[in-house]
Design a protein around this motif. Sequence first.
Motif, short mmCIF file in Angstrom:
data_model
loop_
_atom_site.label_atom_id
_atom_site.label_comp_id
_atom_site.label_asym_id
_atom_site.label_seq_id
_atom_site.Cartn_x
_atom_site.Cartn_y
_atom_site.Cartn_z
N GLY A 48 22.94 -20.11 6.85
CA GLY A 48 22.49 -18.22 7.66
C GLY A 48 22.07 -17.49 6.72
N CYS A 49 22.63 -17.73 4.62
CA CYS A 49 22.23 -16.70 4.12
C CYS A 49 21.38 -16.33 3.52
N PHE A 50 20.93 -17.90 3.56
CA PHE A 50 19.24 -17.53 3.52
C PHE A 50 18.16 -16.84 5.45
N LEU A 51 18.61 -17.66 6.04
CA LEU A 51 18.48 -15.96 7.18
C LEU A 51 18.68 -14.82 7.40
N VAL A 52 19.44 -14.18 6.87
CA VAL A 52 20.15 -12.73 6.53
C VAL A 52 19.27 -12.32 5.22
N LEU A 53 18.21 -13.37 4.24
CA LEU A 53 17.61 -12.59 2.93
C LEU A 53 16.00 -12.95 3.44
N TYR A 54 16.38 -13.69 4.37
CA TYR A 54 14.49 -13.70 4.52
C TYR A 54 14.38 -12.02 5.94
#
Length: 373
Positions: A48-54
């Motif tokens: 989820g953190c990766f998706l936000v950063l992406y």
Amino acid sequence: MGSFEHKHKRFKNLEWTSYVWLVYLPYTIAAYLPVKSWRDWLWLMLVGCFLVLYILVVEKPRWRFVTIPAELAVTGLFALFAANNFMIIFPGWQVSFLLARRPKREFYWFAMAYYVFLVGGCVLDYLQFPGTFTWQDGNLMGLVFPFTSPILAYTFSRSIERQRQLNQTNRRLKTIIERHERERIARDLHDTLGQSFSMITLKAELASKLLVKAPDKVAPELTEIAQTSRQNLQLVREIVNNLHEKSLTEMLLDQTHNLAVAGVWVTTTGEAQATKWPTTVQSCFAAVLVEAITNVIRHAHAQTVTIDFTETTTSYQIVFQDDGKGSTLSRQGANGLRGMQSRLQADRGTFAITSSRRGTQLTLRLPKERENA
């Protein structure tokens, strides 16, 4: 209304190409479902953190100095501690595409950090599971894409950027050509019509004075005014006709693009001098060259084309050479060849064609005396 237009513009500018890669994200999520331990929850939160950063990398360019390293660090954790070399591919493509428009050193720093995470993860995986990387189970082959992704993405994006800049340069050149053409028309009008209209004005003023002092001399002056007016009308018609004729420069701009699309490299010699040839000469040659280039694209299967423009005291000449299948281009009864020959002969020019294993050569020639005919 203004808010709607702003949102619509924002929607149109959305970076869809960046979000396409997210269709593969569910495969990573599925690896941790159903949740069996706190580690699964941890990795799902990191997804989820990766998706936000992406999304932030795409939507907030000003934050990229923070979001890009953070995204790479999150995906690097998957490579180091989850034996997951798939997640790091996302920044490998996304960030490499974005950095193609930035100085190369920024990509080098990103690539170095990327490969530190990837190689480090592979080393830890090997130490923990010595038999992991073998050709038999396909794990070794699975590393090819992660290792090549940044290089492939960066090279592809740079190629797209170079093509975009080339298209932009061509548009600028076309604008310059159009401006020069307007300047040429202005010079033609000034040099031809300007002087003639000045003469008409003087003649009209003289006729007005003679109408009182010597009426018998008015008629010849009016006759000269009418004659000069008819000549000017003919000049205007010639200028308008010339505007509808395509110059060699315009033709080469269009056809060079067509040849590039077909994978054919074109070089010219003497082009700068040829652009100064009379408009009618350029128009005739341009029409013939368009047909010749069309034949090359459709039939010759050539890789290179050379066009040599030369001028002698008696003629203008173009030698067109390709390295394709000469027997195909010079086939008997080809309508294109007949059309080229007929066009040149109509202007008292000559057309010659020779073919060999090295390709086909066209020699086009127009006499200079036709200008005064």
